[in-house]
Enzyme design. Structure first.
Site, mmCIF file in Angstrom:
data_model
loop_
_atom_site.group_PDB
_atom_site.id
_atom_site.type_symbol
_atom_site.label_atom_id
_atom_site.label_comp_id
_atom_site.label_asym_id
_atom_site.label_seq_id
_atom_site.Cartn_x
_atom_site.Cartn_y
_atom_site.Cartn_z
ATOM 1 N N LYS A 160 -10.449 -0.423 10.517
ATOM 2 C CA LYS A 160 -10.679 -1.617 9.700
ATOM 3 C C LYS A 160 -11.025 -2.819 10.584
ATOM 4 C CE LYS A 160 -7.303 -0.002 6.319
ATOM 5 N NZ LYS A 160 -8.114 0.682 5.327
ATOM 6 N N HIS B 196 0.870 -1.178 0.000
ATOM 7 C CA HIS B 196 0.000 0.000 0.000
ATOM 8 C C HIS B 196 0.908 1.229 0.000
ATOM 9 C CE1 HIS B 196 -2.896 2.888 1.687
ATOM 10 N NE2 HIS B 196 -3.858 2.015 1.425
ATOM 11 N N GLN C 65 -4.677 -5.265 7.054
ATOM 12 C CA GLN C 65 -5.670 -6.248 6.587
ATOM 13 C C GLN C 65 -5.508 -7.605 7.272
ATOM 14 O OE1 GLN C 65 -8.037 -5.137 4.873
ATOM 15 N NE2 GLN C 65 -7.167 -3.255 4.025
ATOM 16 N N ASP D 149 2.899 -4.440 8.047
ATOM 17 C CA ASP D 149 1.722 -3.606 7.855
ATOM 18 C C ASP D 149 0.521 -4.534 8.040
ATOM 19 O OD1 ASP D 149 -0.521 -2.435 6.823
ATOM 20 O OD2 ASP D 149 0.384 -1.824 4.927
HETATM 21 C C1 LIG Z 1 -2.561 -2.993 3.504
HETATM 22 C C2 LIG Z 1 -2.887 -1.607 3.925
HETATM 23 N N1 LIG Z 1 -1.949 -0.870 4.517
HETATM 24 C C3 LIG Z 1 -2.173 0.378 4.942
HETATM 25 C C4 LIG Z 1 -3.404 0.961 4.771
HETATM 26 C C5 LIG Z 1 -3.617 2.346 5.251
HETATM 27 O O1 LIG Z 1 -4.436 2.333 6.353
HETATM 28 P P1 LIG Z 1 -4.885 3.687 7.062
HETATM 29 O O2 LIG Z 1 -5.825 4.343 6.136
HETATM 30 O O3 LIG Z 1 -5.474 3.247 8.345
HETATM 31 O O4 LIG Z 1 -3.672 4.502 7.249
HETATM 32 C C6 LIG Z 1 -4.423 0.241 4.147
HETATM 33 C C7 LIG Z 1 -5.727 0.860 3.912
HETATM 34 O O5 LIG Z 1 -6.499 0.472 3.086
HETATM 35 C C8 LIG Z 1 -4.159 -1.074 3.727
HETATM 36 O O6 LIG Z 1 -5.108 -1.815 3.142
#
Ligand SMILES: Cc1ncc(COP(=O)(O)O)c(C=O)c1O
Length: 405
Positions: A220, A117, A197, A194
């Site tokens: 999430k 991401h 998910q 990270d």
């Molecule tokens: C794999 C992954 N990492 C990071 C993020 C970013 O999350 P946040 O919006 O809570 O910063 C997301 C958001 O969709 C994600 O799916």
């Protein structure tokens, strides 16, 4: 897990849009909130609105107590020790905290995949640009699984950190955290996962897996919007520079210096989203009550049905992610022959009240450089409140749309 009982906690599911029920398949972006989380948020505003840790009155004492309790709940949820969880506003901020908090030297290396991401890419690109850190990529295979051999090959003495997506928000592939942590540690590198998910969908234990840092979002995992956390081993958090500084982050201030607070306060600058964090704690509680093993096994069933159903529609092309259904998550990214993903998502919304995400899912590099989907993909993502019946309606709607092409 009794899904009909779970659904009763999510009042938003009773909502009618255009006179019809809704099907919410966008939980990888934002999960819906149960009554218990909304009650926790409201309790802060209705019962004891105040600052934490500052004033001595009743409301402030209540806020302090509940805010600390929220930390304890989130720590317990991932198996962390006391004070190893820093509250942030999202997963992105948690990753930025590590990027800005670790002490980098010119020539230090960071490794990510191209499947990350943007939240786990841009902070390292920025570090490379501004501080002379070398950002390298480890390969993933065509199912989105980490290439362990390539990781072994890319790790070298100057590799300070490996920062990887735990479960991909595009392919749904989940890496083996213990195996990857061991490989990184044997090479003298730290591992950040990270977990945006992963943490909402399976039992994650930071001590058993041995990860050094874990970033994740509250929103999430049923928590309020704008909540997130960073887990860091206490010794690592202790050694890290502060990122945003100011009120709450210091024990004392002198003429030209300050004495930093201990973790997590040293990183939680200024007044916080107390209501949100109480909701985050309530979300952790809610999931712990359901049991993360139960959650995971329910979602595995949804994942299999989602995959089988998509495969059975001839016009569905390129379902990304693992071909072994056991390795899939309850999300899938795919394309529909002859149709633009945005258009498909719009028709699903307008014709059937089915809410999915379309586009690059903040993974531009992966879509453009690896899977070459220049218009992105369609991504339904499911959670504990979704059902088999909803999936059947989704497949019917998709078949109708495919017939239009
Ligand atoms: C794999 C992954 N990492 C990071 C993020 C970013 O999350 P946040 O919006 O809570 O910063 C997301 C958001 O969709 C994600 O799916």
């Amino acid at each position: 897990m009794d899904v009909s009982k779970v659904r009763k906690d999510f009042h938003i599911l009773e909502k009618r849009v255009r006179g019809k029920p809704i099907i919410y398949f966008d939980s990888a972006c934002m999960a819906l909130k149960p009554k218990q989380v909304i009650d926790a948020v409201n309790s802060y505003y209705n019962d004891f609105t105040a600052c934490h840790g500052r004033s001595v009155h009743y409301f402030s004492a209540q806020t302090t107590e509940k805010y600390i309790e929220a930390h304890r709940k989130v720590e317990r949820f991932i198996g962390a020790k006391e004070n190893e969880v820093v509250f942030t506003k999202n997963c992105t901020e948690a990753i930025n905290l590590v990027a800005n908090g670790l002490k980098w030297e010119k020539g230090d290396r960071v490794i990510t995949t191209k499947m990350e991401h943007n939240s786990n890419l841009i902070p390292w690109m920025k570090l490379a640009k501004e501080r002379g850190v070398v950002h390298d990529y480890v390969e993933v295979d065509n199912e989105g699984k980490l290439d362990i051999e390539d990781l072994n090959a890319k790790l070298e003495t100057k590799t300070k950190l490996v920062s990887l997506v735990y479960t991909s928000n595009v392919t749904g592939a989940t890496l083996n955290a213990s195996e990857v942590a061991k490989i990184c540690h044997d090479a003298g590198a730290m591992l950040l996962l990270d977990g945006a998910q992963a943490v909402p969908h399976m039992k994650v234990d930071v001590k058993k897996t041995g990860v050094d840092f874990l970033a994740f979002s509250g929103h999430k995992m049923l928590g309020p919007s704008g909540t997130g956390a960073l887990y860091g081993r206490l010794d690592l958090l202790k050694g890290m520079n502060q990122f945003i500084v100011g009120g709450e982050t210091v024990k004392n201030t002198m003429l030209s210096s300050w004495e930093a607070e201990d973790s997590p306060a040293k990183f939680e600058a200024g007044l916080q989203d107390y209501a949100g964090m109480l909701g985050f704690g309530a979300a952790a509680d809610y999931l712990m009550r359901l049991g993360m093993e139960e959650v995971h096994s329910y979602e595995k069933k949804l994942a299999r049905k989602l995959y089988d159903g998509l495969k059975a529609i001839p016009q569905v092309t390129n379902i990304y992610g693992p071909s072994n259904p056991e390795e899939r998550s309850a999300l899938a990214s795919f394309t529909l022959k002859g149709m633009n993903p945005q258009e498909v998502a719009l028709i699903l919304d307008e014709s059937a009240n089915i809410f999915v995400r379309s586009g690059m899912h903040c993974c531009h590099l992966y879509h453009q450089d690896v899977i070459h989907e220049m218009h992105g993909t369609i991504r339904p993502s499911l959670y504990i409140y979704n059902t088999d019946e909803e999936l059947d309606k989704f497949f019917d709607a998709l078949r109708n749309i495919a017939a239009l092409a």
